[in-house]
Design an enzyme around this catalytic site. Structure first.
Site, PDB file in Angstrom:
ATOM      1  N   LEU A   1      62.340 -23.782   9.213  1.00  0.00           N
ATOM      2  CA  LEU A   1      61.530 -24.699   8.199  1.00  0.00           C
ATOM      3  C   LEU A   1      60.422 -25.462   9.166  1.00  0.00           C
ATOM      4  CD1 LEU A   1      64.519 -26.002   6.378  1.00  0.00           C
ATOM      5  CD2 LEU A   1      62.830 -24.314   5.382  1.00  0.00           C
ATOM      6  N   PRO A   2      59.398 -26.085   8.412  1.00  0.00           N
ATOM      7  CA  PRO A   2      58.354 -26.517   9.359  1.00  0.00           C
ATOM      8  C   PRO A   2      58.712 -27.621  10.174  1.00  0.00           C
ATOM      9  CG  PRO A   2      57.834 -26.406   6.963  1.00  0.00           C
ATOM     10  CD  PRO A   2      59.123 -26.099   6.983  1.00  0.00           C
TER      11      PRO A   2
ATOM     12  N   THR B   1      61.521 -25.291  14.843  1.00  0.00           N
ATOM     13  CA  THR B   1      61.269 -26.574  16.045  1.00  0.00           C
ATOM     14  C   THR B   1      61.219 -27.841  15.295  1.00  0.00           C
ATOM     15  OG1 THR B   1      59.953 -24.854  17.153  1.00  0.00           O
ATOM     16  CG2 THR B   1      59.441 -27.144  17.853  1.00  0.00           C
TER      17      THR B   1
ATOM     18  N   LYS C   1      62.689 -26.528  24.434  1.00  0.00           N
ATOM     19  CA  LYS C   1      61.365 -26.029  23.648  1.00  0.00           C
ATOM     20  C   LYS C   1      60.427 -26.997  23.717  1.00  0.00           C
ATOM     21  CE  LYS C   1      59.214 -24.172  20.443  1.00  0.00           C
ATOM     22  NZ  LYS C   1      58.280 -22.939  20.463  1.00  0.00           N
TER      23      LYS C   1
ATOM     24  N   LYS D   1      52.059 -30.872  16.928  1.00  0.00           N
ATOM     25  CA  LYS D   1      53.313 -31.240  16.529  1.00  0.00           C
ATOM     26  C   LYS D   1      54.157 -31.169  17.703  1.00  0.00           C
ATOM     27  CE  LYS D   1      57.037 -28.839  14.328  1.00  0.00           C
ATOM     28  NZ  LYS D   1      57.629 -27.741  13.848  1.00  0.00           N
TER      29      LYS D   1
HETATM   30  P1  NAD Z   1      55.436 -21.985   7.671  1.00  0.00           P
HETATM   31  O1  NAD Z   1      54.951 -23.011   7.337  1.00  0.00           O
HETATM   32  O2  NAD Z   1      54.491 -20.618   7.668  1.00  0.00           O
HETATM   33  O3  NAD Z   1      56.866 -21.447   6.977  1.00  0.00           O
HETATM   34  C1  NAD Z   1      57.663 -22.453   6.628  1.00  0.00           C
HETATM   35  C2  NAD Z   1      58.421 -22.138   5.293  1.00  0.00           C
HETATM   36  O4  NAD Z   1      59.201 -23.021   4.930  1.00  0.00           O
HETATM   37  C3  NAD Z   1      57.241 -22.076   4.097  1.00  0.00           C
HETATM   38  O5  NAD Z   1      57.236 -20.876   3.338  1.00  0.00           O
HETATM   39  C4  NAD Z   1      57.955 -22.901   3.249  1.00  0.00           C
HETATM   40  O6  NAD Z   1      57.664 -22.778   1.656  1.00  0.00           O
HETATM   41  C5  NAD Z   1      59.444 -23.066   3.393  1.00  0.00           C
HETATM   42  N1  NAD Z   1      60.057 -24.266   2.952  1.00  0.00           N
HETATM   43  C6  NAD Z   1      59.738 -25.370   3.279  1.00  0.00           C
HETATM   44  N2  NAD Z   1      60.644 -26.341   2.808  1.00  0.00           N
HETATM   45  C7  NAD Z   1      61.643 -25.500   2.222  1.00  0.00           C
HETATM   46  C8  NAD Z   1      62.666 -25.664   1.517  1.00  0.00           C
HETATM   47  N3  NAD Z   1      63.190 -27.116   1.401  1.00  0.00           N
HETATM   48  N4  NAD Z   1      63.385 -24.830   1.082  1.00  0.00           N
HETATM   49  C9  NAD Z   1      62.772 -23.505   1.049  1.00  0.00           C
HETATM   50  N5  NAD Z   1      61.767 -23.305   1.898  1.00  0.00           N
HETATM   51  C10 NAD Z   1      60.928 -24.287   2.476  1.00  0.00           C
HETATM   52  O7  NAD Z   1      56.070 -22.030   9.123  1.00  0.00           O
HETATM   53  P2  NAD Z   1      56.075 -21.053  10.559  1.00  0.00           P
HETATM   54  O8  NAD Z   1      54.962 -20.974  11.138  1.00  0.00           O
HETATM   55  O9  NAD Z   1      56.897 -19.748   9.962  1.00  0.00           O
HETATM   56  O10 NAD Z   1      56.749 -22.074  11.438  1.00  0.00           O
HETATM   57  C11 NAD Z   1      58.402 -22.361  10.919  1.00  0.00           C
HETATM   58  C12 NAD Z   1      58.939 -23.014  12.296  1.00  0.00           C
HETATM   59  O11 NAD Z   1      59.121 -22.205  13.390  1.00  0.00           O
HETATM   60  C13 NAD Z   1      58.123 -24.454  12.708  1.00  0.00           C
HETATM   61  O12 NAD Z   1      59.340 -25.355  12.934  1.00  0.00           O
HETATM   62  C14 NAD Z   1      57.189 -23.770  13.960  1.00  0.00           C
HETATM   63  O13 NAD Z   1      56.943 -25.228  14.762  1.00  0.00           O
HETATM   64  C15 NAD Z   1      58.261 -23.073  14.520  1.00  0.00           C
HETATM   65  N6  NAD Z   1      57.455 -22.002  15.315  1.00  0.00           N
HETATM   66  C16 NAD Z   1      56.380 -21.386  14.747  1.00  0.00           C
HETATM   67  C17 NAD Z   1      55.840 -20.668  15.912  1.00  0.00           C
HETATM   68  C18 NAD Z   1      54.270 -19.887  15.137  1.00  0.00           C
HETATM   69  O14 NAD Z   1      53.783 -19.220  16.102  1.00  0.00           O
HETATM   70  N7  NAD Z   1      53.965 -19.936  13.758  1.00  0.00           N
HETATM   71  C19 NAD Z   1      56.124 -20.147  16.898  1.00  0.00           C
HETATM   72  C20 NAD Z   1      57.089 -20.630  17.369  1.00  0.00           C
HETATM   73  C21 NAD Z   1      58.266 -21.762  16.559  1.00  0.00           C
END
Ligand code: NAD
Length: 298
Positions: free
Chosen positions: A64-65, A95, A170, A245
């Site tokens: 999740l975000p 994260t 991290k 973030k």
């Molecule tokens: P994203 O915003 O693409 O995906 C998050 C998903 O969670 C969305 O599809 C959203 O609809 C869903 N969501 C939110 N609240 C919800 C709920 N209550 N129930 C069900 N679904 C819900 O984000 P991302 O890029 O996939 O990143 C996710 C996590 O991974 C974050 O914490 C980010 O910091 C971490 N991260 C991202 C990357 C990257 O390169 N994108 C790399 C490492 C870590």
């Protein structure tokens, strides 16, 4: 018998991770607030809600975000902890701030669950290729239970310590990465301003004491490395918004523990100015190079 897995949060990272679980033969149920994302994980069952997704599975994973989403999903009478089957292993790969990770894990422990924080490094490319690095906080026994699952989504698995330790490791790593990237961009800009060729200067510094990951494998100067985001208009890669973030989490962690992070703080301020003044939030974080040499934007 294969393990059953519930997976919630099918964004840029979660969807490819869930696909790799299906590919590895796990029985997967998925849920996201955006229904179309559930259809994108072929071979998985679309659950009706996050709690429905958590019911009756052996392992429950979230991607999740931010901390508020994790807290909202796990805690409370309608949350996962109140509704999951006893014995379900809980793994949060988002994260988030270490404080929230510890709070949710301690509520999980009180209810008899084992919970891990397992944030990842490796980006969307790593999620797709199944080569992520997992940085795990929680018990060794919990990690061993999760290992088959994590191995299907990643290549390196580190045990950082108890609950919250994965998140701390991290944010330390990403704070250092931001400092290295801004320092690398600054050094390249100085050299070029004084007549050096960026590729030649990079080659010198890579083999000298200034060598580092940002310079050596993710060079921020356009054209120096064909495969780096800098050479495709800073698209793809790791967004400035996400780096901000993570820098916010690092500074929050420092504040809560009485620590001092002047370099992290400076990097955060540079990235904030870059995000706002250059509308750079969606660009890769190596675009901080254009903060030093604005003509590179064009
Ligand atoms: P994203 O915003 O693409 O995906 C998050 C998903 O969670 C969305 O599809 C959203 O609809 C869903 N969501 C939110 N609240 C919800 C709920 N209550 N129930 C069900 N679904 C819900 O984000 P991302 O890029 O996939 O990143 C996710 C996590 O991974 C974050 O914490 C980010 O910091 C971490 N991260 C991202 C990357 C990257 O390169 N994108 C790399 C490492 C870590």
């Amino acid at each position: 018998m294969s393990l059953s897995v519930g997976f919630v949060g099918l964004g840029n990272m979660g969807a490819p991770m869930a696909r790799n679980l299906v590919k590895a033969g796990f029985e997967v149920a998925v849920f996201d607030l955006v229904p179309a994302l559930m259809a994108s994980v072929e071979g998985a069952r679309a659950a009706a809600s996050a709690v429905d997704c958590a019911r009756g599975v052996d392992v429950f994973v979230t991607m999740l975000p931010a901390g508020r989403h994790v807290e909202g999903l796990y805690l409370g009478d309608d949350g996962v902890l109140a509704n999951a089957r006893p014995g379900t292993l809980l793994v949060d790969c988002s994260t988030i701030d270490p404080g929230t990770a510890r709070k949710v894990a301690s509520a999980a422990t009180e209810r008899g669950f084992t919970m891990l924080d397992a944030p990842v490094s490796g980006g969307v490319g790593g999620a797709q290729a199944g080569t992520l690095t997992f940085i795990v906080g929680g018990t060794s026994a919990g990690l061993e239970r999760a290992r088959p699952l994590l191995s299907a989504m990643g290549r390196n698995i580190f045990h950082a310590g108890e609950n919250g330790a994965g998140q701390i490791a991290k944010v330390c790593n990403n704070m250092l990465l931001a400092i290295l990237m801004t320092g690398t961009a600054e050094a390249l800009a100085l050299g070029v301003r004084n007549g050096l060729d960026p590729a030649a200067l990079s080659a010198v510094m890579q083999q000298s004491s200034g060598g580092n990951w940002a310079l050596n494998v993710y060079n921020p100067w356009p054209g120096v490395m064909a495969e780096a985001p800098a050479s495709r208009g800073y698209s793809g890669g790791f967004m400035v918004d996400l780096m901000l973030k993570d820098l916010g989490l690092a500074l929050e962690t420092a504040e809560q523990s009485g620590g001092s992070t002047p370099m992290g703080s400076l990097a955060r301020n540079l990235y904030r100015l870059h995000q706002q003044n250059n509308a750079a939030g969606k660009l890769d974080f190596s675009s901080i190079q254009t903060f030093y040499r604005p003509e590179l934007k064009d």
